[in-house]
Motif scaffolding. Structure first.
Motif, short mmCIF file in Angstrom:
data_model
loop_
_atom_site.label_atom_id
_atom_site.label_comp_id
_atom_site.label_asym_id
_atom_site.label_seq_id
_atom_site.Cartn_x
_atom_site.Cartn_y
_atom_site.Cartn_z
N MET A 45 7.95 34.60 -45.77
CA MET A 45 7.91 36.07 -45.90
C MET A 45 8.96 36.72 -45.00
O MET A 45 9.87 37.37 -45.46
CB MET A 45 6.52 36.57 -45.55
CG MET A 45 6.41 38.07 -45.46
SD MET A 45 6.06 38.94 -46.97
CE MET A 45 4.29 38.75 -47.11
N THR A 46 8.88 36.44 -43.70
CA THR A 46 9.84 37.10 -42.82
C THR A 46 11.05 36.21 -42.54
O THR A 46 12.08 36.69 -42.12
CB THR A 46 9.20 37.46 -41.48
OG1 THR A 46 8.75 36.25 -40.88
CG2 THR A 46 8.04 38.39 -41.69
N GLN A 47 10.90 34.95 -42.75
CA GLN A 47 11.97 33.96 -42.65
C GLN A 47 12.83 34.04 -41.41
O GLN A 47 14.02 33.74 -41.44
CB GLN A 47 12.84 34.00 -43.91
CG GLN A 47 13.84 35.17 -43.92
CD GLN A 47 14.42 35.36 -45.31
OE1 GLN A 47 13.70 35.56 -46.28
NE2 GLN A 47 15.73 35.31 -45.42
N ALA A 74 23.00 38.83 -46.75
CA ALA A 74 22.84 39.87 -45.73
C ALA A 74 22.83 39.27 -44.33
O ALA A 74 22.63 38.07 -44.16
CB ALA A 74 21.54 40.62 -45.97
N GLN A 118 21.21 38.48 -40.61
CA GLN A 118 19.84 38.00 -40.38
C GLN A 118 18.87 39.16 -40.51
O GLN A 118 19.02 40.17 -39.84
CB GLN A 118 19.64 37.29 -39.06
CG GLN A 118 20.65 37.39 -37.96
CD GLN A 118 20.84 38.75 -37.33
OE1 GLN A 118 20.83 39.79 -37.99
NE2 GLN A 118 21.06 38.73 -36.02
N ALA A 119 17.88 38.98 -41.36
CA ALA A 119 16.97 40.08 -41.65
C ALA A 119 15.83 40.11 -40.67
O ALA A 119 14.93 39.29 -40.73
CB ALA A 119 16.45 39.95 -43.08
N LEU A 120 15.86 41.07 -39.76
CA LEU A 120 14.76 41.28 -38.82
C LEU A 120 13.66 42.03 -39.56
O LEU A 120 13.85 43.18 -39.95
CB LEU A 120 15.24 42.13 -37.65
CG LEU A 120 15.63 41.48 -36.34
CD1 LEU A 120 15.69 42.53 -35.24
CD2 LEU A 120 14.66 40.38 -35.96
N SER A 121 12.53 41.39 -39.73
CA SER A 121 11.45 42.11 -40.40
C SER A 121 10.75 43.01 -39.38
O SER A 121 10.85 42.78 -38.17
CB SER A 121 10.47 41.13 -41.00
OG SER A 121 9.46 40.82 -40.07
N PRO A 122 10.07 44.04 -39.83
CA PRO A 122 9.36 44.92 -38.91
C PRO A 122 8.52 44.16 -37.89
O PRO A 122 8.49 44.54 -36.71
CB PRO A 122 8.48 45.76 -39.84
CG PRO A 122 9.26 45.83 -41.11
CD PRO A 122 9.96 44.52 -41.23
N GLN A 123 7.88 43.09 -38.32
CA GLN A 123 7.02 42.33 -37.42
C GLN A 123 7.78 41.75 -36.23
O GLN A 123 7.18 41.45 -35.20
CB GLN A 123 6.32 41.19 -38.18
CG GLN A 123 5.07 41.62 -38.94
CD GLN A 123 5.35 42.63 -40.03
OE1 GLN A 123 6.40 42.57 -40.68
NE2 GLN A 123 4.46 43.57 -40.22
N ASP A 124 9.08 41.59 -36.36
CA ASP A 124 9.88 41.03 -35.27
C ASP A 124 10.30 42.09 -34.25
O ASP A 124 10.81 41.76 -33.19
CB ASP A 124 11.15 40.38 -35.83
CG ASP A 124 10.84 39.26 -36.82
OD1 ASP A 124 9.85 38.54 -36.58
OD2 ASP A 124 11.57 39.11 -37.80
N MET A 125 10.14 43.36 -34.60
CA MET A 125 10.74 44.43 -33.81
C MET A 125 9.77 45.01 -32.79
O MET A 125 8.61 45.23 -33.08
CB MET A 125 11.20 45.56 -34.73
CG MET A 125 12.13 45.11 -35.86
SD MET A 125 12.57 46.53 -36.89
CE MET A 125 13.47 45.71 -38.21
#
Lengths: 157, 157
Positions: free
Chosen positions: B1-3, B14, B16-23
């Motif tokens: 999901m957040t990979q 793109a 590296q995709a920082l998902s909201p959960q990482d922030m």
DNA sequence: GAAATATATATCGTGCACGATTTAATCGAC
DNA sequence: GTCGATTAAATCGTGCACGATATATATTTC
């Protein structure tokens, strides 16, 4: 001013007065506002608000177009919040909203080319904020985990 | 999901995709909402919203009736937010708004008897929330200070 | 397979929250 | 003392954010 350490209280007066500055909840509350302000100049260039940026971040990180419900669970926002927000992003040309053929109750949110492209233009922002925070990456990660734990506990309770 | 940990990225796709959960920002953002939800059942009994409770807390802790500007600086809220909020609390009979005789530009906010009295009825809430947080008092105080530090740094930058 | 139930979005009303602007009072320069 | 600049609240418009409700599709029960 806050008199936390001056127990002048002698029974007749009020219970010890916890000022906002003493409360964990206020530190979070005011930190979120400060965070939003810190993001503002960067997001203005993209034409996004902070909640819109969060939604875009979720879409950038997603492997496949999520439904409104999936976004709702991930971001912990009601459909009454997400629906109008998503409509605005759709109007801006950043995403599309399409009812799922398999289940017509659901609405799939997919990035447009323009929406996908914005990811690159936003890539530097997190670093700027991290720098502005005046905390080390380690500290930030620890803080994130602590705050997430607090949040999860509050939800369960 | 957040990979976050699956660097399938190979240049063309793109960043590296920082998902909201990482922030960090999202942890704060979602924690504030969870906190507000945790307070809700308690505050409903008092007929207050969470921001209204913050204002009342500031008034309970104040030695003398503050001005709108003082509340604005303490709570970091604009007058455009405070004025209507204070008017609602005035309508509820919890406080009075009176122009200062010394400086007619300023408006002094004073608790009514009813407003003062509500302090007692609210005294247990903080403890309930602390318990629900699943964290020790020490942890909560440390967290508060860290979050406050982050907030102050963001404001300065 | 029709009725009852459940699920997924959307709509509505209220209350934050801000930036930009307005209004009104005070202060400063002269 | 009057004019200009500053300060303090209030007003206005936009966008979250929620609870309650509505609508429409899907699932379950019989």
């Amino acid at each position: 001013m806050t008199q936390t350490s001056t127990p002048t209280d002698s029974g007749t007066t009020a219970p010890q007065a916890l000022s906002p500055q003493d409360m964990v909840c206020f530190s979070l509350y005011s930190a979120v506002h400060a965070m939003s302000q810190a993001y503002r100049p960067h997001l203005e260039k993209l034409g996004l608000t902070y909640p819109q940026y969060l939604v875009m971040s979720a879409l950038w990180a997603a492997e496949a177009p999520p439904t409104v419900g999936m976004l709702s669970r991930q971001l912990q926002l009601e459909s009454s919040t997400l629906t109008p927000l998503l409509k605005r992003l759709e109007t801006m040309g950043l995403l599309t909203r399409r009812r799922d053929a398999e289940d017509e109750r659901q609405v799939r949110i997919a990035l447009t080319g323009e929406g996908q492209q914005m990811h690159g233009r936003s890539a530097h922002i997190a670093g700027c904020i991290a720098e502005q925070s005046g905390m080390s990456v380690e500290e930030l990660l620890t803080l994130r985990d602590q705050v997430s734990r607090l949040r999860d506990n509050l939800r369960k309770g």
